[in-house]
Design a protein around this motif. Structure first.
Motif, PDB file in Angstrom:
ATOM      1  N   ASP A   1       0.861  -1.098   0.120  1.00  0.00           N
ATOM      2  CA  ASP A   1       0.109  -0.130  -0.119  1.00  0.00           C
ATOM      3  C   ASP A   1       0.791   1.275  -0.013  1.00  0.00           C
TER       4      ASP A   1
ATOM      5  N   ASP B   1      -6.955  -0.067  -2.408  1.00  0.00           N
ATOM      6  CA  ASP B   1      -7.356  -1.069  -3.215  1.00  0.00           C
ATOM      7  C   ASP B   1      -7.337  -0.847  -4.948  1.00  0.00           C
TER       8      ASP B   1
ATOM      9  N   GLY C   1     -10.341  -4.008 -10.586  1.00  0.00           N
ATOM     10  CA  GLY C   1      -9.391  -4.562  -9.378  1.00  0.00           C
ATOM     11  C   GLY C   1      -8.292  -5.626  -9.861  1.00  0.00           C
TER      12      GLY C   1
END
Length: 158
Positions: free
Chosen positions: A9, A35, A98
């Motif tokens: 992240d 995300d 995603g």
């Protein structure tokens, strides 16, 4: 496509990956912001960041944001061509926005070697499925990412 990988992240400190990867560690880490994929931190970039900043800097401070990705439904040939044109060794694979995997030139090379071996087996009177797949490829039916294929050659599906 590599489907077993570790993400970082933007808020993660480099100490998450603080030790330089050895031969068993991945050479690329997809970086996410809430995300949402924003780029890939390579082994070379990681080592350079560790040399310049130490382990206390955030991943988001050293990653170069990048909008390039491969859609899971994109033909493999088109993805390879884009990677070559842009001198890329890896791109994230997205499905519905995603992250679902990474495509790497090493993966593609492994896939081609396995497909060639299966085609040779089929030509020698073995399973006809690889020969059928080759006929489809030559007819212009693209190989797509929407079916998983893995870097473990014993589990290839293409």
């Amino acid at each position: 496509m590599v489907t077993d990988f570790r993400t970082l992240d933007v808020s993660d400190p480099l100490q998450q990956r603080g030790r330089p990867p050895d031969g068993g560690e991945p050479a690329r880490f997809p970086v996410l912001d809430s995300d949402r994929p924003i780029g890939i931190l390579t082994r070379a970039e990681l080592v350079m960041a560790l040399q310049q900043h130490g382990t206390d800097v955030r991943v988001g401070d050293v990653i170069r944001p990048d909008d390039e990705y491969v859609d899971a439904g994109e033909p493999l040939e088109e993805a390879i061509q884009r990677m070559r044109e842009q001198s890329r060794t890896a791109l994230p694979v997205l499905q519905h926005g995603g992250l679902v995997g990474l495509i790497t030139l090493e993966n593609v090379g492994d896939l081609l070697v396995v497909q060639d071996a299966l085609q040779r087996h089929a030509a020698a009177g073995g399973d006809p499925a690889p020969a059928r797949d080759e006929r489809r490829r030559r007819a212009g039916t693209p190989v797509r990412f929407d079916r998983p294929w893995r870097s473990d050659a014993s589990r290839w599906v293409a």
